[in-house]
Design an enzyme around this catalytic site. Structure first.
Site, PDB file in Angstrom:
ATOM      1  N   SER A   1      -6.102   4.898   8.647  1.00  0.00           N
ATOM      2  CA  SER A   1      -6.814   4.645   7.392  1.00  0.00           C
ATOM      3  C   SER A   1      -6.189   3.459   6.659  1.00  0.00           C
ATOM      4  O   SER A   1      -6.866   2.500   6.279  1.00  0.00           O
ATOM      5  CB  SER A   1      -6.755   5.909   6.520  1.00  0.00           C
ATOM      6  OG  SER A   1      -7.101   5.626   5.196  1.00  0.00           O
TER       7      SER A   1
ATOM      8  N   ASP B   1     -13.554   3.682   7.319  1.00  0.00           N
ATOM      9  CA  ASP B   1     -12.554   4.385   6.501  1.00  0.00           C
ATOM     10  C   ASP B   1     -13.176   4.937   5.234  1.00  0.00           C
ATOM     11  O   ASP B   1     -12.814   6.034   4.787  1.00  0.00           O
ATOM     12  CB  ASP B   1     -11.379   3.468   6.158  1.00  0.00           C
ATOM     13  CG  ASP B   1     -10.342   4.217   5.346  1.00  0.00           C
ATOM     14  OD1 ASP B   1      -9.808   5.215   5.858  1.00  0.00           O
ATOM     15  OD2 ASP B   1     -10.103   3.850   4.184  1.00  0.00           O
TER      16      ASP B   1
ATOM     17  N   ARG C   1     -12.293  13.362   4.742  1.00  0.00           N
ATOM     18  CA  ARG C   1     -10.960  13.969   4.859  1.00  0.00           C
ATOM     19  C   ARG C   1     -10.545  14.614   3.538  1.00  0.00           C
ATOM     20  O   ARG C   1      -9.895  15.654   3.516  1.00  0.00           O
ATOM     21  CB  ARG C   1      -9.933  12.906   5.253  1.00  0.00           C
ATOM     22  CG  ARG C   1     -10.054  12.475   6.696  1.00  0.00           C
ATOM     23  CD  ARG C   1      -9.223  11.231   6.956  1.00  0.00           C
ATOM     24  NE  ARG C   1      -7.838  11.418   6.631  1.00  0.00           N
ATOM     25  CZ  ARG C   1      -7.042  10.451   6.128  1.00  0.00           C
ATOM     26  NH1 ARG C   1      -7.512   9.256   5.903  1.00  0.00           N
ATOM     27  NH2 ARG C   1      -5.792  10.715   5.866  1.00  0.00           N
TER      28      ARG C   1
ATOM     29  N   HIS D   1       0.845  -1.197   0.000  1.00  0.00           N
ATOM     30  CA  HIS D   1       0.000   0.000   0.000  1.00  0.00           C
ATOM     31  C   HIS D   1       0.876   1.240   0.000  1.00  0.00           C
ATOM     32  O   HIS D   1       1.879   1.299   0.715  1.00  0.00           O
ATOM     33  CB  HIS D   1      -0.898   0.005   1.241  1.00  0.00           C
ATOM     34  CG  HIS D   1      -2.100   0.878   1.069  1.00  0.00           C
ATOM     35  ND1 HIS D   1      -3.320   0.375   0.667  1.00  0.00           N
ATOM     36  CD2 HIS D   1      -2.273   2.207   1.214  1.00  0.00           C
ATOM     37  CE1 HIS D   1      -4.200   1.359   0.590  1.00  0.00           C
ATOM     38  NE2 HIS D   1      -3.578   2.490   0.909  1.00  0.00           N
TER      39      HIS D   1
ATOM     40  N   LYS E   1      -7.468  -0.914   6.732  1.00  0.00           N
ATOM     41  CA  LYS E   1      -7.793  -1.652   5.509  1.00  0.00           C
ATOM     42  C   LYS E   1      -6.893  -2.870   5.358  1.00  0.00           C
ATOM     43  O   LYS E   1      -7.334  -3.942   4.960  1.00  0.00           O
ATOM     44  CB  LYS E   1      -7.634  -0.747   4.286  1.00  0.00           C
ATOM     45  CG  LYS E   1      -8.771   0.264   4.193  1.00  0.00           C
ATOM     46  CD  LYS E   1      -8.614   1.169   3.000  1.00  0.00           C
ATOM     47  CE  LYS E   1      -7.485   2.140   3.142  1.00  0.00           C
ATOM     48  NZ  LYS E   1      -7.675   3.463   2.613  1.00  0.00           N
TER      49      LYS E   1
HETATM   50  N1  URA Z   1      -4.051   6.174   1.524  1.00  0.00           N
HETATM   51  C1  URA Z   1      -5.032   5.723   2.348  1.00  0.00           C
HETATM   52  O1  URA Z   1      -5.564   4.633   2.170  1.00  0.00           O
HETATM   53  N2  URA Z   1      -5.378   6.514   3.366  1.00  0.00           N
HETATM   54  C2  URA Z   1      -4.805   7.700   3.616  1.00  0.00           C
HETATM   55  O2  URA Z   1      -5.152   8.332   4.566  1.00  0.00           O
HETATM   56  C3  URA Z   1      -3.788   8.158   2.751  1.00  0.00           C
HETATM   57  C4  URA Z   1      -3.431   7.364   1.699  1.00  0.00           C
END
Ligand code: URA
Length: 440
Positions: free
Chosen positions: A183, A161, A168, A82, A187
């Site tokens: 966040s 999220d 956000r 990620h 996930k």
């Molecule tokens: N990627 C995400 O999944 N969340 C964030 O807050 C920033 C980048």
């Protein structure tokens, strides 16, 4: 619990308890806490921060706000990756298929664009027919068959999220360590992979502009992942200039395809190989250097491209776009941005490039905005290059000519031209594991 009291507490720098975080997350997901109160809380967190235990508690509450995926139905080691987000960051489109083609399962949940940064789900949806919302059983089947599937936060996964991310994005509360860490890690924990490689971006186009902040964010995320029983490491990579030369949804898919043929821009190729090497290492495929070589050879023999085409087909997309990328629809209008003075490009405000791309229609300014998949830009001059007055710096693409005036002004304002060339930048600054930070 009254949300007002929690906002008041955080406004004064207090720590929210696990119970308070539970009530807040549950209340928000259930629609009992309105967006305006949550927006106030996000801003309070932005300014007052959160302690380590508080961030972990928030992450676990967010992960548990919906379904948690059990990936045991997929054979073999599952490794996820990620990125914290950047401009021109199409690494998932390259690394995911590449690593999958080398025998590691990638069951990936990705996001949409956020603020000035692009999102993998938006990019994939620029491929005609591609579905990012697919049923769980089908998702597992595709990973078992092709080695990889990429979905959005579909169904009832991490709804906390999903709602917070969208809020956000439009309340200027993205670039906060506790909010980014919770966040991403909520996930990743809910998505169930055994190993997680985090690509933490730093520089003018990243949410963490400063290297030390990026390292702090990486440490936070690695600690959360390790605490949740996952193998986790982070690379801190450069986002002080856009990654690669294409910014925009289908434009970036096209560049990812070139990279999977071994013909991509050098910086993008190198960052992808480093991340792929760490994913392969995590899956037990050898030491990092060996894995790097394996990934490099695989880029040259085109097997990642075949895997990308197979994934696209399995997810309802038209694979002929992957094999003949010239089929992607082109933007109705284009505009050349010319250098106004002579000299070396000594700085690029990469976030401003991302905003210019959003202005062209490649990203959203409001939650409900529709994307123009053909919009964006190709960069012709990069950090460190010499430009003469009148040289083409970039070509912009959009559906309407009127969009070019503001976007080109924004893009030009992103470039600083100086008399002397500046230092070459590193692509990877550090690796963060649970035990140490190694700087390169
Ligand atoms: N990627 C995400 O999944 N969340 C964030 O807050 C920033 C980048």
């Amino acid at each position: 619990m009254r949300m007002y009291d929690l906002i008041e507490k955080k406004k004064h720098g207090g720590s929210l308890t696990r119970q308070e975080l539970h009530d807040m997350v549950q209340g928000f997901v259930a629609g009992e806490i309105p967006d305006y109160q949550m927006a106030a809380m996000l801003m309070a967190v932005y300014f007052k921060g959160m302690g380590q235990e508080e961030i972990t508690d928030l992450t676990l509450e967010m992960a548990a706000s919906g379904d948690m995926v059990d990936l045991s139905g997929i054979q073999g080691v599952k490794v996820d990756k990620h990125s914290t987000g950047g401009v021109g960051d199409k690494t998932t489109l390259v690394i995911g298929p590449l690593v999958a083609s080398l025998g590691v399962k990638v069951a990936k949940m990705s996001g949409r664009g956020l603020g000035h940064t692009g999102g993998t789900v938006d990019k994939l949806e620029s491929i005609p027919g591609f579905e990012t919302a697919i049923p769980r059983e089908r998702f597992f089947e595709i990973v078992n068959e092709t080695g990889i599937a990429v979905i959005g936060q579909s169904g009832n996964m991490v709804p906390a999220d999903k709602k917070l991310y969208a809020l956000r994005d439009v309340t200027a509360t993205v670039d906060s360590i506790p909010l980014i860490a919770s966040s991403i890690m909520s996930k990743k924990i809910a998505a169930g992979s055994d190993g997680i490689v985090l690509d933490v971006k730093t520089g003018s186009g990243a949410f963490m502009k400063d290297l030390e902040d990026a390292i702090a964010l990486a440490k936070e995320m690695v600690a959360i992942g390790t605490g949740a029983g996952r193998t986790c490491c982070a690379l801190i990579t450069d986002m002080d200039t856009p990654l690669g030369l294409a910014v925009g949804n289908s434009l970036e898919v096209e560049e990812a395809i070139e990279t999977l043929k071994g013909q991509g821009p050098e910086d993008l190729t190198e960052v992808c190989l480093q991340l792929a090497a760490h994913m392969l290492f995590m899956a037990g495929k050898g030491d990092v250097n060996t894995c790097y070589e394996v990934a490099r050879k695989a880029l040259l023999d085109g097997r990642g491209l075949k895997t990308l085409a197979a994934m696209v087909k399995a997810q309802g997309g038209d694979p002929s776009y992957i094999l003949e990328p010239e089929r992607f629809e082109k933007a109705a209008c284009s505009f050349r941005v010319l250098a106004e003075e002579e000299g070396y490009i000594t700085r690029i405000d990469t976030a401003a490039c991302g905003i210019a791309s959003v202005m062209l229609g490649a990203g959203r300014s409001r939650k409900e905005d529709r994307l123009d998949y053909t919009a964006g830009m190709h960069l012709y001059k990069r950090y460190g290059d010499f430009v003469a007055k009148g040289d083409v710096i970039a070509v912009l693409y959009a559906s309407r000519k009127e969009l070019f005036a503001e976007a080109s002004k924004k893009l030009l304002s992103a470039y600083t031209i100086g008399k002397e060339p500046s230092e070459k930048k590193k692509l990877v600054y550090a690796r963060v594991t649970k035990d140490q930070v190694t700087r390169f």
